[in-house]
Design a protein around this motif. Structure first.
Motif, mmCIF file in Angstrom:
data_model
loop_
_atom_site.group_PDB
_atom_site.id
_atom_site.type_symbol
_atom_site.label_atom_id
_atom_site.label_comp_id
_atom_site.label_asym_id
_atom_site.label_seq_id
_atom_site.Cartn_x
_atom_site.Cartn_y
_atom_site.Cartn_z
ATOM 1 N N ILE A 46 0.564 3.759 -12.090
ATOM 2 C CA ILE A 46 1.738 3.421 -12.788
ATOM 3 C C ILE A 46 2.424 2.183 -12.229
ATOM 4 O O ILE A 46 2.718 1.032 -12.798
ATOM 5 N N GLY A 47 2.506 2.287 -11.029
ATOM 6 C CA GLY A 47 3.039 0.853 -10.372
ATOM 7 C C GLY A 47 2.415 -0.249 -10.383
ATOM 8 O O GLY A 47 2.966 -1.159 -10.377
ATOM 9 N N ILE A 48 0.888 -0.027 -10.288
ATOM 10 C CA ILE A 48 0.069 -1.166 -10.493
ATOM 11 C C ILE A 48 0.048 -1.776 -11.598
ATOM 12 O O ILE A 48 0.185 -3.104 -12.018
ATOM 13 N N ALA A 49 0.117 -0.986 -12.842
ATOM 14 C CA ALA A 49 0.167 -1.533 -14.108
ATOM 15 C C ALA A 49 1.368 -2.147 -14.348
ATOM 16 O O ALA A 49 1.524 -3.385 -15.105
ATOM 17 N N LEU B 94 -2.007 0.303 -1.994
ATOM 18 C CA LEU B 94 -1.980 0.902 -0.647
ATOM 19 C C LEU B 94 -1.853 2.435 -0.862
ATOM 20 O O LEU B 94 -2.787 3.117 -0.261
ATOM 21 N N ALA B 95 -1.102 2.708 -1.907
ATOM 22 C CA ALA B 95 -1.044 4.324 -2.156
ATOM 23 C C ALA B 95 -2.156 4.861 -2.649
ATOM 24 O O ALA B 95 -2.573 5.686 -2.131
ATOM 25 N N ALA C 221 5.320 -6.741 -5.361
ATOM 26 C CA ALA C 221 5.678 -5.761 -4.672
ATOM 27 C C ALA C 221 5.063 -4.483 -5.081
ATOM 28 O O ALA C 221 4.576 -3.435 -4.381
ATOM 29 N N ALA C 222 5.257 -4.237 -6.349
ATOM 30 C CA ALA C 222 4.768 -2.981 -7.027
ATOM 31 C C ALA C 222 3.190 -3.087 -6.897
ATOM 32 O O ALA C 222 2.775 -1.808 -6.688
ATOM 33 N N LYS D 293 7.582 4.558 -4.765
ATOM 34 C CA LYS D 293 8.076 3.062 -4.652
ATOM 35 C C LYS D 293 7.357 2.291 -5.519
ATOM 36 O O LYS D 293 8.145 1.393 -6.191
ATOM 37 N N ALA D 294 6.126 2.193 -5.633
ATOM 38 C CA ALA D 294 5.478 1.159 -6.453
ATOM 39 C C ALA D 294 5.831 1.337 -7.771
ATOM 40 O O ALA D 294 5.995 0.497 -8.471
ATOM 41 N N MET D 295 6.068 2.760 -8.380
ATOM 42 C CA MET D 295 6.223 2.677 -9.806
ATOM 43 C C MET D 295 7.550 2.477 -10.291
ATOM 44 O O MET D 295 7.987 1.730 -11.163
#
Length: 137
Positions: A76-79, A58-59, A51-52, A24-26
């Motif tokens: 990848i979501g964080i970046a 969290l993940a 949100a990402a 979901k983050a990605m």
């Protein structure tokens, strides 16, 4: 009746734990970066970026705690979330600053200082225009 039955397996599409949050983050981060060139995408990126970041952090934390190797999607979501948020926020701040500071600065131009209407008259030196008063001169 039979004793207890084994627990039912989770649905194939429902992912739980860090893998689902990382995905979901990605997705939030990639959508945020993809929408950056559009005006509405800029506003959405300001929302999707954090949100990402939150979902990715969290993940990633859960994946490290549980020892599960699901951290790649989270990273990848964080970046992508950080890039989407940073670029969108910078463009919005610079645009608002440009709008605020591009207004009238109070200085008058020389033409604005004159009172009443101004009319600039040029003399006809070629002799091709008729003379005022109707007579040919």
């Amino acid at each position: 009746m039979a004793a207890s039955s084994p627990s039912a397996p989770a649905a194939a599409g429902a992912r739980r734990g860090p893998a689902g949050l990382g995905t979901k983050a990605m997705v939030c981060g990639i959508v945020g970066v993809t929408l950056l060139p559009t005006l509405y995408g800029m506003v959405l990126s300001v929302l999707l970026g954090p949100a990402a970041l939150a979902l990715g952090l969290l993940a990633h934390r859960r994946a490290r705690r549980d020892g599960v190797g699901a951290g790649r999607n989270a990273v990848i979501g964080i970046a992508t979330g950080a890039v989407a948020f940073a670029v969108a926020a910078a463009v919005i701040v610079l645009t608002l600053a440009g709008v605020i500071f591009s207004g009238d600065d109070g200085e008058e131009r020389p033409a604005d200082r004159r009172e009443g209407p101004s009319l600039q008259v040029m003399a006809d030196r070629s002799g091709t225009l008729p003379q005022p008063g109707g007579g040919a001169g």
